[in-house]
Motif scaffolding. Structure first.
Motif, PDB file in Angstrom:
ATOM      1  N   ALA A 107      33.535  42.666  56.327  1.00  0.00           N
ATOM      2  CA  ALA A 107      33.642  44.169  56.681  1.00  0.00           C
ATOM      3  C   ALA A 107      34.835  44.714  55.676  1.00  0.00           C
ATOM      4  CB  ALA A 107      34.305  44.338  57.923  1.00  0.00           C
ATOM      5  N   ASN A 108      35.842  43.800  54.939  1.00  0.00           N
ATOM      6  CA  ASN A 108      36.817  44.414  54.163  1.00  0.00           C
ATOM      7  C   ASN A 108      36.458  43.989  52.771  1.00  0.00           C
ATOM      8  OD1 ASN A 108      38.771  43.313  56.737  1.00  0.00           O
ATOM      9  ND2 ASN A 108      38.652  45.342  56.280  1.00  0.00           N
ATOM     10  N   ALA A 109      35.123  43.767  52.342  1.00  0.00           N
ATOM     11  CA  ALA A 109      34.798  43.211  51.142  1.00  0.00           C
ATOM     12  C   ALA A 109      35.457  43.790  49.866  1.00  0.00           C
ATOM     13  CB  ALA A 109      33.306  43.486  50.926  1.00  0.00           C
ATOM     14  N   GLN A 110      36.055  43.106  48.974  1.00  0.00           N
ATOM     15  CA  GLN A 110      36.818  43.428  47.908  1.00  0.00           C
ATOM     16  C   GLN A 110      37.196  42.348  46.932  1.00  0.00           C
ATOM     17  OE1 GLN A 110      40.967  44.937  48.924  1.00  0.00           O
ATOM     18  NE2 GLN A 110      40.055  44.577  51.097  1.00  0.00           N
ATOM     19  N   PRO A 111      37.257  42.596  45.682  1.00  0.00           N
ATOM     20  CA  PRO A 111      37.728  41.621  44.813  1.00  0.00           C
ATOM     21  C   PRO A 111      38.971  41.129  45.049  1.00  0.00           C
ATOM     22  CG  PRO A 111      37.487  43.703  43.572  1.00  0.00           C
ATOM     23  CD  PRO A 111      37.081  43.795  44.918  1.00  0.00           C
ATOM     24  N   PRO A 197      55.396  42.537  39.249  1.00  0.00           N
ATOM     25  CA  PRO A 197      54.657  43.361  40.393  1.00  0.00           C
ATOM     26  C   PRO A 197      53.558  43.952  39.855  1.00  0.00           C
ATOM     27  CG  PRO A 197      56.397  44.536  39.334  1.00  0.00           C
ATOM     28  CD  PRO A 197      56.531  42.879  38.867  1.00  0.00           C
ATOM     29  N   HIS A 198      53.138  43.279  38.743  1.00  0.00           N
ATOM     30  CA  HIS A 198      51.591  43.982  38.121  1.00  0.00           C
ATOM     31  C   HIS A 198      50.550  43.043  38.417  1.00  0.00           C
ATOM     32  CE1 HIS A 198      54.195  47.304  36.514  1.00  0.00           C
ATOM     33  NE2 HIS A 198      54.960  46.484  36.202  1.00  0.00           N
ATOM     34  N   ARG A 199      49.605  43.514  38.238  1.00  0.00           N
ATOM     35  CA  ARG A 199      48.138  42.730  38.314  1.00  0.00           C
ATOM     36  C   ARG A 199      48.025  41.754  37.405  1.00  0.00           C
ATOM     37  NH1 ARG A 199      43.869  45.467  41.414  1.00  0.00           N
ATOM     38  NH2 ARG A 199      43.077  43.425  42.770  1.00  0.00           N
ATOM     39  N   VAL A 223      50.396  41.066  44.070  1.00  0.00           N
ATOM     40  CA  VAL A 223      49.564  42.409  44.578  1.00  0.00           C
ATOM     41  C   VAL A 223      48.356  41.689  45.518  1.00  0.00           C
ATOM     42  CG1 VAL A 223      48.176  44.304  44.012  1.00  0.00           C
ATOM     43  CG2 VAL A 223      50.366  43.881  42.881  1.00  0.00           C
ATOM     44  N   GLN A 227      48.020  41.469  49.273  1.00  0.00           N
ATOM     45  CA  GLN A 227      46.669  42.150  50.245  1.00  0.00           C
ATOM     46  C   GLN A 227      45.915  41.307  51.012  1.00  0.00           C
ATOM     47  OE1 GLN A 227      45.926  45.378  49.862  1.00  0.00           O
ATOM     48  NE2 GLN A 227      43.408  45.406  49.540  1.00  0.00           N
ATOM     49  N   ARG A 230      47.973  41.059  54.041  1.00  0.00           N
ATOM     50  CA  ARG A 230      47.690  42.131  55.133  1.00  0.00           C
ATOM     51  C   ARG A 230      46.422  42.092  55.783  1.00  0.00           C
ATOM     52  NH1 ARG A 230      50.491  45.125  51.027  1.00  0.00           N
ATOM     53  NH2 ARG A 230      48.524  45.574  50.017  1.00  0.00           N
ATOM     54  N   LEU A 231      45.321  41.798  55.059  1.00  0.00           N
ATOM     55  CA  LEU A 231      43.779  41.776  55.435  1.00  0.00           C
ATOM     56  C   LEU A 231      44.113  40.391  56.640  1.00  0.00           C
ATOM     57  CD1 LEU A 231      42.059  41.741  52.293  1.00  0.00           C
ATOM     58  CD2 LEU A 231      41.810  43.312  54.454  1.00  0.00           C
ATOM     59  N   HIS A 234      44.572  41.672  60.103  1.00  0.00           N
ATOM     60  CA  HIS A 234      43.712  41.997  60.892  1.00  0.00           C
ATOM     61  C   HIS A 234      42.682  41.048  61.578  1.00  0.00           C
ATOM     62  CE1 HIS A 234      44.155  46.433  59.746  1.00  0.00           C
ATOM     63  NE2 HIS A 234      44.671  45.855  58.670  1.00  0.00           N
TER      64      HIS A 234
ATOM     65  N   THR B  54      43.845  49.014  52.024  1.00  0.00           N
ATOM     66  CA  THR B  54      43.628  47.488  52.295  1.00  0.00           C
ATOM     67  C   THR B  54      42.381  47.215  53.103  1.00  0.00           C
ATOM     68  OG1 THR B  54      46.282  47.343  53.158  1.00  0.00           O
ATOM     69  CG2 THR B  54      44.869  45.683  54.109  1.00  0.00           C
ATOM     70  N   GLU B  55      42.065  47.951  54.029  1.00  0.00           N
ATOM     71  CA  GLU B  55      40.734  47.563  54.784  1.00  0.00           C
ATOM     72  C   GLU B  55      39.501  48.087  53.837  1.00  0.00           C
ATOM     73  OE1 GLU B  55      41.043  49.106  58.997  1.00  0.00           O
ATOM     74  OE2 GLU B  55      43.261  49.066  58.294  1.00  0.00           O
ATOM     75  N   PRO B  58      39.027  48.931  46.751  1.00  0.00           N
ATOM     76  CA  PRO B  58      38.238  49.749  45.973  1.00  0.00           C
ATOM     77  C   PRO B  58      37.183  50.431  46.155  1.00  0.00           C
ATOM     78  CG  PRO B  58      38.731  47.488  45.009  1.00  0.00           C
ATOM     79  CD  PRO B  58      39.083  47.370  46.519  1.00  0.00           C
ATOM     80  N   ARG B  68      31.540  52.383  53.403  1.00  0.00           N
ATOM     81  CA  ARG B  68      32.681  52.027  54.437  1.00  0.00           C
ATOM     82  C   ARG B  68      33.862  53.040  54.423  1.00  0.00           C
ATOM     83  NH1 ARG B  68      35.609  47.628  53.018  1.00  0.00           N
ATOM     84  NH2 ARG B  68      34.258  47.071  51.072  1.00  0.00           N
ATOM     85  N   ASP B 423      46.508  48.280  38.157  1.00  0.00           N
ATOM     86  CA  ASP B 423      47.752  48.253  38.623  1.00  0.00           C
ATOM     87  C   ASP B 423      47.829  49.405  39.837  1.00  0.00           C
ATOM     88  OD1 ASP B 423      49.572  46.368  38.350  1.00  0.00           O
ATOM     89  OD2 ASP B 423      50.161  47.176  36.452  1.00  0.00           O
ATOM     90  N   ASP B 427      51.427  48.542  46.453  1.00  0.00           N
ATOM     91  CA  ASP B 427      52.908  48.393  46.470  1.00  0.00           C
ATOM     92  C   ASP B 427      53.492  49.304  45.350  1.00  0.00           C
ATOM     93  OD1 ASP B 427      50.908  46.902  44.689  1.00  0.00           O
ATOM     94  OD2 ASP B 427      52.554  46.507  43.421  1.00  0.00           O
ATOM     95  N   LYS B 428      52.772  50.142  44.709  1.00  0.00           N
ATOM     96  CA  LYS B 428      53.341  51.207  43.802  1.00  0.00           C
ATOM     97  C   LYS B 428      53.536  52.622  44.467  1.00  0.00           C
ATOM     98  CE  LYS B 428      52.410  48.041  40.572  1.00  0.00           C
ATOM     99  NZ  LYS B 428      51.452  47.182  41.449  1.00  0.00           N
TER     100      LYS B 428
END
Lengths: 467, 467
Positions: A107-111, A197-199, A223, A227, A230-231, A234, B54-55, B58, B68, B423, B427-428
């Motif tokens: 439900a929170n699919a993301q890379p 703090p960068h990606r 980062v 994330q 945080r996930l 949930h 978060t949820e 992207p 979504r 980035d 957090d930014k």
């Protein structure tokens, strides 16, 4: 760099007999003051860093670029007027990174941005995440409790000037995947050991213990670790981790060595250097093109003095530091009979920050000489810090065999923003800080080469700080 | 955000007849002062930004996450107590990014970090690089001169508070690939339009003119553009550019709209909003989860007042801004008959920096009311800036149709460190700056909704600043 140890108590084995005090002649101190000013006005170090990072770029040990880096170093030593240039073969298994992907499923699919750890197994895993706050928590997990899971080590490294935060976090990368696998885990994710703090995600070696099944193991950018954390608040999180990487045959690289031949005792050497290999994500500018550029330039400037130093200056561009001090270990084995002739050794492998501290492993009879060198370094903003420091990683094997070391402590406050990640590039290097480093290495190496007396090198008892 | 225009001269078409002065009643000003303080102490905006990034993460227009995000916005509007929540369909062609690679070939072989431009063709090209310093130089290249080459646009965007550097650089991304292709180029690389010194590349839309062959087109991180520039100083450079991306069918998303219904003139609306879609490299935190969170929170706080405002507050979460204001254009078409009822409109789509300036498109009869709003905003550190600004991108179509706009100018000094790159993550975002933004949007929207008289909206003459 890898940190086998840092800032640890000295374990000295000084000879008990009364001994002549080592001292540095006044004329050498006068020459060193001139050398220091010349070095501050010279951009050889910076140009070398630019050339290596631009023309060769990333140079993973065992890659095609490894051989180009070796050829580069041989050519530069020759162009810089070193009296002798040679190579010594270094053989090791080669590890390759081909691709790396991770994504949250459902439900929170993301890379998720990840990078494979060096030594990771390849493979694709889909599994639920189990979070651990630190290495002790992972070690405390019951046997079998991670069966079919992906362990997630979510430890935050501290930002410090001396890099001590790295040592604290080390086992998470080096041993975490093996411990997780031994408890049944199918995969391993960790918050990068880093401070950016960068990606960007930070790679580095991991090792699986004998009999433990290697599993896919990767680091998340800070980062992405935030994330994932945080996930997890949930509810359960499933992740697909797909790494195409692994061991592929054996490779022979070279330690590349340039020497300024001493005028009186050429067989005695002051050894400085850095490592020629880098990780593959950035161009290895601070890790460790900087160490290569700084020490090559220092040797070059000493070689251009009107009179060669009493002893030889040996600059070593070590092969494959990143995957376990491979070049360094093979160097120490090959030169095991010449430990006493390695008068003192110092590696630059902590980036390109300004040097703020100096110390050596010198026993009592050479402490006055250490203080003389510290005084010559003081105008560069460098403080004498007795009781602290250690050899750079690539001189650990030599110091363990009895070789004396010097410590030129660089400010590493920002080093772990760049270390082992894609941001380790030339633009992060300050040319003025490089010149300060070159000046410090030139002054140290020259004065150690001119010293009357030794710094305690003797085959046998380890000079390395305790782990 | 895309910048169709910014900071351009006003092209007003104010009625020539004498007209009642628009003014804001004293009780509304008193309420606004309370609302401002409530908003500064409220974290609804921040929590919305956290939740969306978060949820959903992207949310590329047309991707699985797009749907979504629409469901998320509907749910949040309802939870936040909006009186009416509805969606309006927005249809567009979907573009997909699957993989992207570039590397220097030959003696300096090394990878380059790139990201495909939205709208780029997929494909693999190996060709020599031809560098251009700016867009004019590319345009001046003779026809056919780029046959079989990869054009490299190496223009450096300026860092500015108001984002004006982005407008200057815009054609390089939007039109550069088409121009290069028309001159025979087989591929296109550009220095990212961005200001980050880190290893991130900035995507964004490009468009190929009718009859021009689409080619693979990608942006390099600034670090990689520097590297390519240095390599070109050594001689010709060949690069392999391999992009797997492209258009794939049609997709229907939704503009999601929440309304606080006005107590006297509910058909008249003060429209605020942001865009729900993002690029796929980061989580779209500053572009534009922030705009969504800021304006949803502002509407929510107005809705919680003891008495509803005179007019309605309409918060619009626009679909697919990034690929050409698609949701915004379809909104303006659908509501073409209600332009006069769009009393005034303002979009938050320039990140999460503090608001420093305020202006509106108000004609003379509403300038005093504009000044009243500016005075209510002044305690937030916001300056009245007559003669400046424009609608956010998603209200350009409405303003072109005659709708009045307000400008709440955010500090964009750091915006282009994050914009359209990996980035752009939570957090930014600074929670305190978000609260300041929410307070500003709440005060503005509430006072505009309470104003006696209009701000010049009238179907027909464009209120948009000249391009």
């Amino acid at each position: 760099m890898r940190f086998a140890s840092l800032l640890l108590a000295l374990a000295l084995a000084a000879p008990a007999v009364a001994q002549q005090q080592t001292r540095i002649p006044d004329d050498a101190l006068a020459n060193a003051a001139q050398l220091r000013e010349q070095a501050l006005a010279d951009d050889t170090g910076w140009k070398l860093i630019e050339s290596l990072t631009t023309e060769i770029g990333p140079r993973l040990a065992g890659s095609e670029a490894d051989a180009r880096a070796v050829a580069w170093a041989e050519k530069k030593f020759a162009e810089l007027g070193f009296d002798r240039v040679w190579t010594e073969p270094v053989t090791f298994p080669a590890w390759q990174r081909r691709s790396e992907h991770a994504q949250v499923l459902g439900a929170n699919a993301q890379p998720l941005l990840v990078t494979a750890l060096g030594g990771s197994a390849g493979g694709e895993v889909e599994a639920e995440i189990v979070r651990f706050a630190d290495f002790a928590a992972l070690e405390a997990a019951p046997e079998g409790s991670l069966a079919g899971k992906i362990a997630f080590l979510d430890y935050r490294m501290a930002r410090t000037r001396d890099g001590s935060g790295y040592g604290d976090a080390g086992p998470i990368r080096g041993r975490g995947p093996s411990v997780a696998s031994s408890k049944g885990a199918a995969g391993y994710l960790m918050r990068s050991i880093g401070t950016s703090p960068h990606r960007v995600a930070n790679t580095g070696m991991t090792r699986f213990a004998d009999g433990v099944e290697p599993i896919p193991a990767a680091a998340l950018s800070l980062v992405d670790a935030d994330q994932l954390g945080r996930l997890l608040e949930h509810g359960p999180v499933r992740v697909r981790l797909a790494l195409d990487c692994g061991w592929d045959g054996e490779y022979t690289s070279q330690n590349v060595i340039g020497e300024i031949t001493g005028r009186e005792s050429p067989e005695q050497v002051v050894a400085i250097g850095g490592h020629l290999d880098s990780w593959d994500l950035g161009t290895g500018a601070v890790d460790d093109a900087s160490g290569i550029g700084i020490t090559m330039a220092a040797g070059h400037l000493i070689g251009r003095l009107p009179r060669k130093p009493k002893r030889s200056i040996r600059v070593i561009a070590f092969a494959n530091e990143e995957q376990g001090l491979i070049g360094a270990r093979q160097y120490a084995e090959r030169h095991a009979d010449e430990i006493a002739e390695h008068v003192i050794a110092a590696e630059s492998d902590f980036g390109a920050g300004r040097i703020y501290g100096f110390n050596t492993s010198a026993p009592d009879h050479a402490k006055a000489a250490t203080r003389q060198i510290a005084e010559a370094l003081a105008p560069l903003g460098i403080e004498y810090m007795p009781g602290e420091g250690g050899p750079g990683p690539d001189f650990i094997p030599v110091s363990q065999a009895g070789g004396a070391w010097a410590w030129l402590a660089q400010d590493g406050t920002e080093y772990f923003d760049l270390h082992h990640n894609a941001d380790d590039t030339l633009d992060k290097v300050d040319p003025e800080a490089v010149a300060q480093n070159v000046a410090a290495y030139a002054v140290f190496a020259y004065l150690a080469a001119e010293a009357e007396g030794d710094f305690g090198s003797a085959a046998g008892a380890s000079q390395a700080p305790a782990e």
